[in-house]
Design a protein around this motif. Sequence first.
Motif, short mmCIF file in Angstrom:
data_model
loop_
_atom_site.label_atom_id
_atom_site.label_comp_id
_atom_site.label_asym_id
_atom_site.label_seq_id
_atom_site.Cartn_x
_atom_site.Cartn_y
_atom_site.Cartn_z
N GLY A 41 0.84 -1.19 0.00
CA GLY A 41 0.00 0.00 0.00
C GLY A 41 0.88 1.25 0.00
O GLY A 41 2.07 1.19 0.31
N GLU A 42 0.28 2.38 -0.36
CA GLU A 42 1.02 3.63 -0.41
C GLU A 42 0.18 4.79 0.10
O GLU A 42 -1.05 4.78 -0.04
N LEU A 43 0.83 5.78 0.68
CA LEU A 43 0.22 7.04 1.05
C LEU A 43 0.96 8.10 0.26
O LEU A 43 2.16 8.31 0.44
N LEU A 44 0.27 8.74 -0.68
CA LEU A 44 0.91 9.71 -1.57
C LEU A 44 1.00 11.08 -0.91
O LEU A 44 0.24 11.38 0.01
N PRO A 45 1.92 11.93 -1.36
CA PRO A 45 2.12 13.25 -0.74
C PRO A 45 0.86 14.12 -0.72
O PRO A 45 0.70 14.94 0.16
N ASP A 46 -0.04 13.93 -1.68
CA ASP A 46 -1.27 14.75 -1.71
C ASP A 46 -2.38 14.17 -0.85
O ASP A 46 -3.50 14.67 -0.85
N GLY A 47 -2.10 13.08 -0.10
CA GLY A 47 -3.08 12.49 0.80
C GLY A 47 -3.86 11.33 0.22
O GLY A 47 -4.61 10.66 0.93
N ARG A 48 -3.70 11.08 -1.08
CA ARG A 48 -4.40 9.94 -1.69
C ARG A 48 -3.80 8.63 -1.19
O ARG A 48 -2.63 8.56 -0.84
N ILE A 49 -4.63 7.59 -1.18
CA ILE A 49 -4.21 6.28 -0.72
C ILE A 49 -4.22 5.31 -1.89
O ILE A 49 -5.15 5.31 -2.69
N VAL A 50 -3.18 4.50 -1.99
CA VAL A 50 -3.12 3.43 -2.98
C VAL A 50 -3.27 2.14 -2.20
O VAL A 50 -2.47 1.83 -1.31
N ALA A 51 -4.32 1.39 -2.49
CA ALA A 51 -4.59 0.14 -1.78
C ALA A 51 -3.50 -0.88 -2.06
O ALA A 51 -2.87 -0.87 -3.12
N PRO A 52 -3.26 -1.79 -1.11
CA PRO A 52 -2.27 -2.84 -1.33
C PRO A 52 -2.61 -3.69 -2.55
O PRO A 52 -3.78 -3.90 -2.87
N HIS A 53 -1.59 -4.16 -3.22
CA HIS A 53 -1.75 -5.01 -4.41
C HIS A 53 -1.70 -6.46 -3.95
O HIS A 53 -0.63 -7.04 -3.83
N ARG A 54 -2.84 -7.01 -3.67
CA ARG A 54 -2.91 -8.38 -3.13
C ARG A 54 -2.88 -9.40 -4.26
O ARG A 54 -3.49 -9.21 -5.30
N VAL A 55 -2.18 -10.50 -4.03
CA VAL A 55 -2.12 -11.61 -4.97
C VAL A 55 -3.24 -12.58 -4.61
O VAL A 55 -3.37 -12.97 -3.45
N PRO A 56 -4.07 -12.96 -5.59
CA PRO A 56 -5.12 -13.94 -5.28
C PRO A 56 -4.53 -15.23 -4.73
O PRO A 56 -3.46 -15.67 -5.17
N VAL A 57 -5.19 -15.83 -3.76
CA VAL A 57 -4.68 -17.02 -3.08
C VAL A 57 -4.38 -18.14 -4.06
O VAL A 57 -3.41 -18.87 -3.90
#
Length: 64
Positions: A41-57
Amino acid sequence: MCSHQSSCPASDGNAPHVVVAHPEQGWNLLCNGAIVFDDTGELLPDGRIVAPHRVPVGRLAVAA
């Protein structure tokens, strides 16, 4: 913050690099001000959130 010019060397020339690492807490601060987490996951400088990139089981490899 870094504008990715000569003061910001990176392996591919455009990618931001880690300036502060906290592996014990599970996050790193990049030169562009973004915070990246161990779960991808990521928190960008402008406050936007990037959800974690999950691998399907179903795609995970299992050691025998």
